[in-house]
Design an enzyme around this catalytic site. Structure first.
Site: not given
Length: 363
Positions: A10, A105-106
């Site tokens: 993350d 983003d993950e």
């Protein structure tokens, strides 16, 4: 069956951190990426400095500015975020092809069998964090465990720039001590309902029977029953085909004022527009979801001839569907908007996780 090694990566305050990286004058200051409060915008991401004021994603920008009058607002640059995300995924692919991107983003990685033949998943996570920083000058937090739920929970334990490992023998104890509001998949409203039922920790959740949980929470009760026992057999799906994009909001207090309902609906539409832009896609079928105070839920849908992604169109159609609903003497506890029949040339076939058998696991 061999116990899996799952990593959840993350990025730390990704959009906001990119803006602070690219503009030194923003560093160390409370900043949000999102729409202007003068235009009834919504926060897409908040820097850690802004989070100290209680500002978070999906919050109305006017609320954010009230919490922090000196707050800096920056418009999203999704083309830049996508480019960085592509570089990060290239790093992931150095270790495994089983990479499931949840957002820019993950991502989840299954490294049970990895390309570098590294025995420890925690070592891979450290290599990935280092490579991401060298490539992008951005930090990431990683969680390592035996399934997606636990890896996700682990990555939330030590942000920013952290690494947490939940070993197989520690999994049940970790879940039992976890406050219920920290569980992935349990939001503020659900947590409040659980508190009213005497459920405050994972241990409290674990003593509930499956029938009790499904009675109180419907199909979600099955999920809660399993994660209370640290169980999650969902595979890491590489190139997972996204069938819909949406957003919804549960209200701490039921809404009975139609103008407030429409205001919330517009803000949800803004979040949907942001997510469509983030994923470079559009949709032809818009679905409005409404849950009333008695937990009765309805959906209304409309399919367009051409795909849409613009805020004004999304809100206009959602509002038209909303106005067809009989609201006489009824209050609302949840509103949601989603778009399906997505128009995305990048959609690819789902790669299923292979099953591994007869092995041991080391972290």
């Amino acid at each position: 069956m061999q116990v899996r090694k799952i990593i959840h990566v993350d990025m730390d305050a990704f959009y906001a951190s990119v803006e602070q990286r690219d503009n030194p004058s923003y560093r160390g200051k409370p900043l949000v990426v999102g729409g202007s409060p003068n235009q009834r915008g919504v926060v897409a991401a908040a820097s850690y400095e802004a989070r100290k004021f209680g500002i978070y994603s999906a919050m109305p920008s006017v609320t954010a500015i009230a919490k922090c009058p000196g707050l800096i607002f920056v418009r999203p640059r999704f083309d830049v975020y996508r480019e960085i995300s592509t570089s990060i995924h290239a790093i992931f692919k150095h270790y495994s092809d089983l990479v499931e991107g949840v957002a820019l983003d993950e991502a989840y990685l299954d490294v049970t069998e990895n390309k570098q033949n590294i025995p420890y998943a925690s070592t891979i996570a450290r290599h990935i964090k280092t490579a991401i920083f060298q490539e992008t000058q951005l930090t990431a937090t990683a969680g390592v465990s035996i399934n997606k739920f636990l890896a996700k929970m682990a990555s939330g334990q030590n942000k920013p720039n952290g690494l947490t490992v939940i070993l197989p023998e520690d999994a049940i104890a970790f879940v039992e001590q976890l406050p219920i509001e920290k569980f992935h998949g349990i939001g503020e409203v659900t947590a409040a309902k659980m508190h009213s039922l005497g459920i405050h920790t994972g241990a409290d959740l674990k003593v509930q029977t499956l029938s009790e949980l499904t009675h109180h929470f419907g199909k979600a009760g099955q999920y809660y029953y399993r994660i209370a026992r640290a169980e999650d057999d969902r595979p890491v799906e590489a190139n997972r085909v996204r069938k819909s994009i949406g957003a919804e909001t549960s209200f701490a207090q039921d809404l009975s004022d139609i103008s407030l309902m429409l205001q919330e609906l517009e803000q949800i539409a803004q979040i949907v527009e942001q997510r469509l832009e983030q994923h470079e896609t559009r949709g032809r079928t818009l679905t409005l979801k409404v849950k009333f105070s008695d937990y009765h839920q309805i959906t209304r849908s409309k399919t367009m001839l051409a795909p849409i992604s613009e805020l004004s169109t999304i809100f206009e159609i959602a509002k038209a569907l909303f106005e067809l609903i009989d609201l006489e003497n009824r209050s609302i506890r949840l509103l949601g908007i989603s778009l399906s029949k997505l128009d995305n040339a990048k959609q690819t076939q789902v790669i299923q996780l292979p099953l591994f058998q007869n092995g041991n696991i080391i972290f």
